[in-house]
Design a protein around this motif. Structure first.
Motif, PDB file in Angstrom:
ATOM      1  N   UNK A 196      -6.932  22.230 -19.127  1.00 52.80           N
ATOM      2  CA  UNK A 196      -8.034  21.302 -18.850  1.00 52.80           C
ATOM      3  C   UNK A 196      -8.060  20.797 -17.417  1.00 52.80           C
ATOM      4  N   UNK A 197      -6.884  20.557 -16.846  1.00 55.75           N
ATOM      5  CA  UNK A 197      -6.797  20.209 -15.424  1.00 55.75           C
ATOM      6  C   UNK A 197      -5.558  20.883 -14.848  1.00 55.75           C
ATOM      7  N   UNK A 198      -5.770  21.932 -14.085  1.00 53.40           N
ATOM      8  CA  UNK A 198      -4.691  22.576 -13.362  1.00 53.40           C
ATOM      9  C   UNK A 198      -4.571  21.857 -12.022  1.00 53.40           C
ATOM     10  N   UNK A 199      -3.405  21.284 -11.767  1.00 56.52           N
ATOM     11  CA  UNK A 199      -3.240  20.466 -10.575  1.00 56.52           C
ATOM     12  C   UNK A 199      -3.326  18.987 -10.900  1.00 56.52           C
ATOM     13  N   UNK A 200      -2.734  18.614 -12.037  1.00 55.39           N
ATOM     14  CA  UNK A 200      -2.778  17.208 -12.454  1.00 55.39           C
ATOM     15  C   UNK A 200      -2.158  16.286 -11.406  1.00 55.39           C
ATOM     16  N   UNK A 201      -1.105  16.751 -10.721  1.00 57.28           N
ATOM     17  CA  UNK A 201      -0.480  15.921  -9.692  1.00 57.28           C
ATOM     18  C   UNK A 201      -1.475  15.597  -8.575  1.00 57.28           C
ATOM     19  N   UNK A 202      -2.301  16.571  -8.213  1.00 57.89           N
ATOM     20  CA  UNK A 202      -3.356  16.305  -7.231  1.00 57.89           C
ATOM     21  C   UNK A 202      -4.386  15.338  -7.805  1.00 57.89           C
ATOM     22  N   UNK A 203      -4.788  15.608  -9.038  1.00 59.03           N
ATOM     23  CA  UNK A 203      -5.822  14.794  -9.688  1.00 59.03           C
ATOM     24  C   UNK A 203      -5.444  13.313  -9.701  1.00 59.03           C
ATOM     25  N   UNK A 226      -8.688  16.379  -4.155  1.00 55.49           N
ATOM     26  CA  UNK A 226      -9.707  17.138  -4.887  1.00 55.49           C
ATOM     27  C   UNK A 226      -9.337  18.565  -5.280  1.00 55.49           C
ATOM     28  N   UNK A 227      -8.155  19.043  -4.904  1.00 58.11           N
ATOM     29  CA  UNK A 227      -7.767  20.425  -5.205  1.00 58.11           C
ATOM     30  C   UNK A 227      -7.167  20.532  -6.603  1.00 58.11           C
ATOM     31  N   UNK A 228      -8.016  20.469  -7.619  1.00 56.70           N
ATOM     32  CA  UNK A 228      -7.621  20.642  -9.019  1.00 56.70           C
ATOM     33  C   UNK A 228      -8.791  21.312  -9.740  1.00 56.70           C
ATOM     34  N   UNK A 229      -8.513  21.889 -10.898  1.00 57.06           N
ATOM     35  CA  UNK A 229      -9.604  22.567 -11.587  1.00 57.06           C
ATOM     36  C   UNK A 229      -9.320  22.821 -13.049  1.00 57.06           C
ATOM     37  N   UNK A 230     -10.376  23.087 -13.781  1.00 58.34           N
ATOM     38  CA  UNK A 230     -10.283  23.487 -15.182  1.00 58.34           C
ATOM     39  C   UNK A 230     -10.259  25.002 -15.268  1.00 58.34           C
ATOM     40  N   UNK A 231      -9.384  25.526 -16.116  1.00 61.64           N
ATOM     41  CA  UNK A 231      -9.250  26.976 -16.291  1.00 61.64           C
ATOM     42  C   UNK A 231      -9.518  27.326 -17.754  1.00 61.64           C
ATOM     43  N   UNK A 232     -10.454  28.224 -17.964  1.00 66.54           N
ATOM     44  CA  UNK A 232     -10.840  28.639 -19.317  1.00 66.54           C
ATOM     45  C   UNK A 232     -10.875  30.163 -19.359  1.00 66.54           C
ATOM     46  N   UNK A 264      -7.096  39.671 -21.565  1.00 65.64           N
ATOM     47  CA  UNK A 264      -7.936  38.605 -21.024  1.00 65.64           C
ATOM     48  C   UNK A 264      -9.215  39.237 -20.494  1.00 65.64           C
ATOM     49  N   UNK A 265     -10.321  38.915 -21.141  1.00 63.14           N
ATOM     50  CA  UNK A 265     -11.588  39.593 -20.876  1.00 63.14           C
ATOM     51  C   UNK A 265     -12.589  38.762 -20.091  1.00 63.14           C
ATOM     52  N   UNK A 266     -12.390  37.465 -20.018  1.00 61.07           N
ATOM     53  CA  UNK A 266     -13.314  36.600 -19.285  1.00 61.07           C
ATOM     54  C   UNK A 266     -12.561  35.374 -18.810  1.00 61.07           C
ATOM     55  N   UNK A 267     -13.024  34.813 -17.702  1.00 60.06           N
ATOM     56  CA  UNK A 267     -12.386  33.619 -17.182  1.00 60.06           C
ATOM     57  C   UNK A 267     -13.341  32.784 -16.358  1.00 60.06           C
ATOM     58  N   UNK A 268     -13.171  31.479 -16.429  1.00 59.10           N
ATOM     59  CA  UNK A 268     -13.928  30.526 -15.625  1.00 59.10           C
ATOM     60  C   UNK A 268     -12.955  29.550 -15.001  1.00 59.10           C
ATOM     61  N   UNK A 269     -13.134  29.285 -13.720  1.00 63.03           N
ATOM     62  CA  UNK A 269     -12.391  28.243 -13.018  1.00 63.03           C
ATOM     63  C   UNK A 269     -13.412  27.308 -12.398  1.00 63.03           C
ATOM     64  N   UNK A 270     -13.300  26.023 -12.689  1.00 59.24           N
ATOM     65  CA  UNK A 270     -14.224  25.038 -12.143  1.00 59.24           C
ATOM     66  C   UNK A 270     -13.446  23.972 -11.388  1.00 59.24           C
ATOM     67  N   UNK A 271     -13.830  23.735 -10.133  1.00 61.41           N
ATOM     68  CA  UNK A 271     -13.203  22.709  -9.309  1.00 61.41           C
ATOM     69  C   UNK A 271     -14.299  21.733  -8.873  1.00 61.41           C
ATOM     70  N   UNK A 272     -14.717  20.843  -9.770  1.00 58.57           N
ATOM     71  CA  UNK A 272     -15.900  20.024  -9.518  1.00 58.57           C
ATOM     72  C   UNK A 272     -15.763  19.042  -8.366  1.00 58.57           C
ATOM     73  N   UNK A 273     -14.551  18.563  -8.097  1.00 60.27           N
ATOM     74  CA  UNK A 273     -14.383  17.623  -6.985  1.00 60.27           C
ATOM     75  C   UNK A 273     -14.595  18.305  -5.642  1.00 60.27           C
ATOM     76  N   UNK A 274     -14.513  19.639  -5.624  1.00 59.79           N
ATOM     77  CA  UNK A 274     -14.778  20.415  -4.419  1.00 59.79           C
ATOM     78  C   UNK A 274     -16.145  21.089  -4.476  1.00 59.79           C
ATOM     79  N   UNK A 275     -16.861  20.876  -5.583  1.00 63.25           N
ATOM     80  CA  UNK A 275     -18.178  21.473  -5.725  1.00 63.25           C
ATOM     81  C   UNK A 275     -18.159  22.985  -5.853  1.00 63.25           C
TER      82      UNK A 275
END
Length: 268
Positions: free
Chosen positions: A91-98, A103-109, A117-128
């Protein structure tokens, strides 16, 4: 799968993964850089915040409604069941940053189907920023404007390569600090960009080598899907394609064998 349910296409799965990222972003950004953020500590003494827990719950609720027969493996709430289709979630990769407001943290799905592993999404919303990929569909990013495809670099010499090693402590604790120093002496430059961002820089062709240790599948599965679809290679430190070895080595592909040789003291 229930008898009346039609199999989901990979495009449908990717669309769902992007929707899961939207839900996680809403939870994490609503709590980011707040002075009242609730912070706890797990048994392994790593941090966990209210945002980690809320983001994973939001993801699980949507999967339970839309893909009730799929398994889920998440960092915070573990594995719910066993199935040929498994969602792998950090849910949050980079919790220590968070928790420090960096802002260098993100959700990994990621979605694993029959062990792949057939699909992946990485979202880093604090960095847009957001990245995504699915097998045979290319790797993509969005940073305002329209989505665009991404690809790894064409660098084919170690002395022209950019390396992100994550942290010295990781390599030291894994017993491979000497290997890192050997590789560092052979590359053009080295930095520790950290966590999932390093892999996304690799997928965009801005970094050429990323390596780290003490990683679980949820730490790397989504990144592996994106790096591979962007044309790179993603293996363990030993060169295995498995994601459950507690190590990761990603490159642009052209440098992978040379990197493994350097790390293991082999003469090409």
């Amino acid at each position: 799968m229930s008898p009346s349910a039609a199999p989901a296409s990979l495009a449908d799965d990717l669309a769902l993964a992007l929707r899961l990222a939207d839900a996680a972003d809403a939870e994490s950004m609503g709590r980011f850089d707040r002075p009242d953020l609730e912070i706890g500590q797990k048994a392994d003494r790593s941090h966990v915040t209210a945002a980690d827990l809320a983001a994973e719950r939001a993801i699980r609720e949507i999967i339970a409604a839309d893909r009730p027969d799929d398994a889920i493996f998440g960092e915070e709430y573990g594995t719910t069941s066993s199935a040929a289709r498994r969602w792998i979630v950090d849910p949050i990769d980079g919790t220590a940053n968070y928790l420090r407001g960096v802002p260098a943290w993100g959700t990994m799905i990621a979605l694993e189907i029959d062990g792949v592993v057939s699909a992946g999404v990485v979202s880093m919303p604090a960095m847009g920023r957001r990245w995504w990929a699915a097998s045979g569909m290319g790797a993509w990013t969005l940073a305002g404007g329209e989505p665009r495809t991404i690809a790894v670099s064409g660098v084919d010499r170690l002395d022209e390569a950019s390396l992100s090693f994550q942290s010295i402590a990781q390599w030291r604790d894994a017993g491979h600090l000497d290997a890192l120093l050997t590789l560092q002496e052979r590359v053009w430059r080295d930095r520790a960009y950290g966590d999932v961002w390093s892999y996304m820089l690799l997928a965009e062709g801005r970094v050429d080598i990323v390596g780290e240790f003490d990683v679980k599948e949820y730490d790397i599965a989504a990144a592996a899907a994106i790096v591979r679809e962007a044309g790179g290679r993603f293996t363990s430190f030993e060169g295995s394609d498995s994601l459950d070895t507690l190590s990761a080595l990603a490159t642009n592909g052209l440098l992978h064998d040379a990197t493994l040789d350097a790390l293991h003291g082999r003469t090409p």
